[in-house]
Motif scaffolding. Structure first.
Motif, short mmCIF file in Angstrom:
data_model
loop_
_atom_site.label_atom_id
_atom_site.label_comp_id
_atom_site.label_asym_id
_atom_site.label_seq_id
_atom_site.Cartn_x
_atom_site.Cartn_y
_atom_site.Cartn_z
N UNK A 268 0.90 -1.18 -0.04
CA UNK A 268 0.18 0.00 0.22
C UNK A 268 0.94 1.27 -0.08
N UNK A 269 2.02 1.12 0.84
CA UNK A 269 2.95 2.37 0.79
C UNK A 269 3.53 2.50 -0.40
N UNK A 270 4.01 1.53 -1.27
CA UNK A 270 4.63 1.57 -2.68
C UNK A 270 3.83 1.98 -3.63
N UNK A 271 2.25 1.62 -3.48
CA UNK A 271 1.38 2.27 -4.50
C UNK A 271 1.42 3.81 -4.41
N UNK A 272 1.72 4.41 -3.21
CA UNK A 272 1.71 6.00 -3.30
C UNK A 272 2.98 6.45 -3.81
N UNK A 273 4.14 5.76 -4.17
CA UNK A 273 5.43 6.43 -4.57
C UNK A 273 5.25 6.69 -6.06
N UNK A 274 5.41 7.66 -6.23
CA UNK A 274 5.52 8.28 -8.02
C UNK A 274 6.58 7.34 -8.56
N UNK A 275 6.06 6.58 -9.75
CA UNK A 275 7.09 6.03 -10.64
C UNK A 275 7.05 4.53 -10.40
N UNK A 276 6.34 4.06 -9.46
CA UNK A 276 6.17 2.54 -9.07
C UNK A 276 5.26 1.78 -9.91
N UNK A 277 5.38 1.18 -10.75
CA UNK A 277 4.36 0.86 -11.77
C UNK A 277 3.69 -0.58 -11.21
N UNK A 278 4.30 -1.23 -10.15
CA UNK A 278 3.68 -2.41 -9.97
C UNK A 278 4.59 -3.11 -8.67
#
Length: 306
Positions: A268-278
């Motif tokens: 859920x944290x990674x989904x908020x980081x710009x540039x993370x596509x999956x």
């Protein structure tokens, strides 16, 4: 236009979920087929490792065919450790002819880590050169020697790996850029536990615009025990496990459930980081937990593509 289902999902801007299946140390594909059937509705693609940790296992290409037959989308890993450029290109043509459409290009773990420590490594090319070989076959229709490929070219979605945590830290982004320059379409990262350091890594990625040139797939790993967390913290090179995660696992009444909870929080944290596509879920020897993680992270059902 690439034929890969994974390429289509990424091009649509959908948040991709991939998983990983380790081929067995024998010739029975039943386990691969079982895992592929279980995961196919919960992940968009499945990595098949290529003799991981330099231990002899069922071929990643053969494993990829079994995944395909079970209804899954395979990503075959290919290492430069064991094959020269002739064998690598031959295997690429063979893999494509069998219906495989995604390849992850790697250097490979040193043979001293595996069950044949005196084996001779090859490393005729490195992972960056291997990426360029795949790209030239696809986009230029030529072999690495420059000879024209007369016939159908293998149109792979090309992947590479990145470790945001190894030192020197700033060099990791430069090496990532070299892989993207060579032709990588997507990047799968080392397992992420230290979110603060990964945020710093992604800030450098965005500064150079790399997230716009390749899709960054962030690696996560569910922990089973405090012992596993401590082992990775103390013994796995290039891995950073913060003390607070180890402490959470030590205090947990149900360590496996806590490991899943931490993994879901990370996703859920990674989904908020710009540039993370999956995200790439590496549930080593625990593949059956992946559907639970995907569901609890709110990533089920997966998108459909034509």
């Amino acid at each position: 236009m690439l034929e890969s289902k994974m390429a289509k999902i990424l091009s649509q801007g959908q948040f991709l979920v991939s998983g990983e299946i380790g081929p067995p140390k024998h010739a029975d594909p039943a386990g691969i087929k079982k895992h592929a059937a279980m995961l196919k509705d919960y992940v968009d693609a499945m990595n098949l490792t290529d003799n991981q940790t330099a231990i002899v296992r069922l071929s990643s290409i053969a494993a990829g065919v079994h995944v395909l037959q079970a209804g899954g989308e395979p990503i075959i890993q290919m290492t430069a450790r064991d094959r020269n450029r002739i064998a690598l290109q031959s295997d690429l043509l063979g893999a494509y002819s069998l219906g495989l459409r995604n390849v992850l290009c790697l250097s490979g773990d040193h043979q001293s880590f595996g069950n044949h420590p005196t084996a001779k490594n090859v490393h005729d090319v490195d992972s960056i050169q291997l990426i360029r070989i795949v790209k030239d076959l696809r986009d230029e229709k030529k072999f690495s020697c420059g000879e024209e490929l007369k016939g159908r070219e293998p149109r792979f979605l090309i992947g590479a790996a990145a470790n945001p945590f190894a030192d020197p830290f700033e060099f990791r982004v430069l090496r990532l850029e070299k892989k993207i320059n060579a032709g990588a379409d997507f990047i799968q990262t080392q397992c992420i536990f230290d979110m603060e350091r990964f945020e710093r890594f992604m800030a450098l990625v965005r500064e150079r615009g790399l997230h716009q040139r390749a899709k960054i797939i962030a690696g996560v790993m569910p922990l089973k025990s405090a012992r596993a967390a401590k082992y990775m913290q103390q013994s796995v090179a290039g891995m950073i496990v913060p003390d607070e995660i180890v402490a959470r696992m030590e205090k947990a009444a149900d360590p496996k459930a806590e490991g899943v909870a931490i993994c879901v929080e990370q996703i859920k944290h990674l989904q908020t980081i710009e540039g993370v596509a999956g995200v790439h879920i590496m549930a080593v020897m625990w593949e059956d937990i992946i559907p639970t993680i995907v569901q609890e992270a709110g990533l089920y059902p997966r998108p459909k593509v034509e």
